[in-house]
Design an enzyme around this catalytic site. Structure first.
Site, short mmCIF file in Angstrom:
data_model
loop_
_atom_site.label_atom_id
_atom_site.label_comp_id
_atom_site.label_asym_id
_atom_site.label_seq_id
_atom_site.Cartn_x
_atom_site.Cartn_y
_atom_site.Cartn_z
N ASP A 1 0.87 -1.57 -0.11
CA ASP A 1 0.07 0.31 -0.25
C ASP A 1 0.66 1.21 -0.02
OD1 ASP A 1 0.85 0.07 2.19
OD2 ASP A 1 -0.94 0.03 3.33
N SER A 2 1.22 2.44 0.25
CA SER A 2 1.13 3.52 -0.37
C SER A 2 1.67 4.51 1.01
CB SER A 2 0.04 4.41 -0.98
OG SER A 2 -0.90 4.97 0.14
N GLY A 3 1.63 3.38 2.13
CA GLY A 3 1.16 3.93 3.92
C GLY A 3 0.36 5.57 3.98
N GLY A 4 -1.13 5.59 3.52
CA GLY A 4 -1.54 7.11 3.08
C GLY A 4 -2.54 6.34 4.07
N PHE A 5 -2.97 5.41 4.39
CA PHE A 5 -4.08 4.94 5.07
C PHE A 5 -3.29 4.75 7.15
CE2 PHE A 5 -5.84 2.20 7.98
CZ PHE A 5 -7.13 2.45 8.21
N ASP B 1 -2.75 8.29 -0.76
CA ASP B 1 -3.97 9.29 -1.29
C ASP B 1 -4.48 9.60 0.33
OD1 ASP B 1 -4.11 6.57 -0.07
OD2 ASP B 1 -6.29 5.91 -0.80
N GLN C 1 -11.18 8.01 -3.95
CA GLN C 1 -12.10 7.96 -2.05
C GLN C 1 -13.12 8.69 -2.61
OE1 GLN C 1 -10.88 7.23 0.89
NE2 GLN C 1 -8.73 6.10 0.57
N GLY D 1 -11.25 4.08 1.29
CA GLY D 1 -11.93 5.52 2.56
C GLY D 1 -12.55 4.21 3.68
N ASP E 1 -8.24 -7.29 0.70
CA ASP E 1 -7.16 -8.38 2.45
C ASP E 1 -7.76 -6.97 3.01
OD1 ASP E 1 -6.70 -4.68 1.65
OD2 ASP E 1 -6.00 -5.22 3.54
N CYS F 1 -11.66 -29.44 6.37
CA CYS F 1 -10.97 -28.05 5.98
C CYS F 1 -9.74 -29.47 6.04
CB CYS F 1 -10.58 -27.24 7.18
SG CYS F 1 -9.64 -26.48 6.31
N CYS G 1 -6.82 -27.62 5.91
CA CYS G 1 -5.83 -26.88 6.35
C CYS G 1 -4.78 -27.52 6.50
CB CYS G 1 -5.76 -25.54 6.85
SG CYS G 1 -6.25 -25.90 8.93
N CYS H 1 -5.94 -28.66 10.49
CA CYS H 1 -7.01 -29.60 10.66
C CYS H 1 -6.69 -31.06 9.95
CB CYS H 1 -8.14 -29.22 9.70
SG CYS H 1 -9.02 -27.56 10.77
N HIS I 1 -5.08 -22.23 9.67
CA HIS I 1 -6.15 -22.13 9.37
C HIS I 1 -7.48 -20.87 8.93
CE1 HIS I 1 -10.31 -24.35 10.05
NE2 HIS I 1 -11.45 -22.76 10.61
ZN ZN Z 1 -8.48 -25.91 9.19
#
Ligand code: ZN
Length: 362
Positions: free
Chosen positions: A73-77, A133, A183, A210, A261, A311, A313, A316, A343
């Site tokens: 990301d840009s660091g803005g947030f 931004d 935005q 936003g 994300d 699952c 993973c 599990c 998981h």
């Molecule tokens: Zn799992």
């Protein structure tokens, strides 16, 4: 999406590796969750260890020994959200050229401009980088949102210029795609204006930013509804910070979003909330509230079943029981954080895989 570090299928869930690590997971663990792209935060890596160190170490991928695609990301947030004073007031000072802010680590003052953000991201070396931004809070006067939006749009132009000047490449010589960010807060007209403006520019992808996006799903879907027809259909569309609840993922994919994300899967895991449930008839269904069980609850003390039957993973499949995880969680054992995060990340990645399959068969 094709990058110098591999191909990414969309829609895609991107786990967050803030400081070049998905907390408690190593690169092998990430690979085993079948995550295709990892996000890292420019603000955090700029403060520690510094982008020059990361660059000398071969870029963020080599640095963390993850050789797949990455996004920064840009660091803005973080510049706007982490630089808070004791009363929650913002300590960052914005002017036309950029932002001066206080490090949340040691209180030192730093400055980001669109050009500086582009250069830091060039050094970090991710495959996808984001325009710098200003993320405006929802509860702020409209006049300010408009001002901030117009400034963000001017910054978008400056980011494109700097990215071009940087040859669209990382300091390690790999290609970097630059995404623009829409935005405009919760105002329809402003979102439409921003969508038109950002979509008309030669960005590699378009993101929605936003405070609302991801935190308020209803409002997020409303914003998407306003601007969907204005977004390019030949570029990936990315909602930033979205993906806390499984149903959010289902909804956002139905809206046509390609990338998202969220720190929630790993943060929730660390707090004892483990995803459980599956797709049924195009929606997410779970016997647990919000699709997650609380492993710290007494009901799991002598439960011999895995977190979730079916699952795939590592946690599990390897035979770890709810009873054991309950014990590790209650004792704050370090192993718990890894097993639980594996998981939750795999759960989200798999949910998106299943949605992708559904789209193929349609
Ligand atoms: Zn799992």
């Amino acid at each position: 999406m094709t990058t110098d570090h591999g191909t990414v299928q969309t829609p895609v869930f991107m786990p967050v590796g803030t400081a070049a690590t998905i907390k408690s997971l190593d690169a092998q663990d990430i690979l085993a969750t079948k995550s295709e792209i990892v996000l890292a935060n420019t603000y955090h890596l700029f403060l520690r260890p510094g982008e020059k160190v990361v660059s000398q170490m071969g870029g963020v991928q080599k640095f963390m020994n993850w050789h797949g695609p990455m996004l920064t990301d840009s660091g803005g947030f973080q510049v706007f959200s982490l630089g808070m004073g004791a009363k929650g007031e913002s300590l960052s000072k914005i002017d036309e050229d950029g932002v001066t802010f206080k490090s949340h680590l040691d209180g030192q003052m730093h400055r980001f401009t669109p050009e500086i953000s582009m250069n830091i991201q060039k050094d970090l070396g991710a495959d996808i980088i984001m325009a710098f931004d200003e993320c405006t809070p929802d509860k702020i006067e409209k006049k300010y949102v408009r001002e901030a939006l117009e400034r963000t749009n001017r910054w978008a132009e400056r980011c494109l210029k700097q990215w071009e000047a940087n040859d669209r490449k990382s300091s390690q010589g790999t290609h970097q795609a630059l995404f623009g960010i829409i935005q405009g807060g919760t105002d329809r007209k402003m979102r439409e204006d921003a969508a038109q403006f950002i979509s008309s520019m030669p960005f590699g992808g378009v993101a929605l930013g936003g405070e609302t996006i991801g935190y308020n799903m209803e409002a997020t879907q409303e914003v998407i509804g306003w601007i969907k027809h204005l977004l390019p259909n030949n570029k990936p569309i990315y909602t930033m910070g979205l993906g806390r609840d499984p149903q959010n993922i289902v909804n956002i994919i139905k809206c046509g979003i390609d990338m998202f994300d969220c720190v929630a899967p790993t943060r929730l895991a660390r707090n004892g909330a483990l995803y459980h449930g599956e797709l049924r008839g195009g929606n997410f269904d779970s016997e647990f509230v919000n699709g997650r069980l609380n492993i710290g609850n007494a009901q799991f003390i002598n439960d011999k079943s895995p977190i979730m039957e079916g699952c795939d993973c590592h946690t599990c499949l390897s035979g770890y029981t709810r009873g054991y995880l309950h014990h590790l969680y209650r004792s704050k054992e370090l192993t718990y954080y890894r097993l639980a995060s594996i998981h939750n990340v795999r759960f989200m990645v798999r949910l998106v895989e299943k949605m992708r399959e559904k789209m193929k068969t349609k």
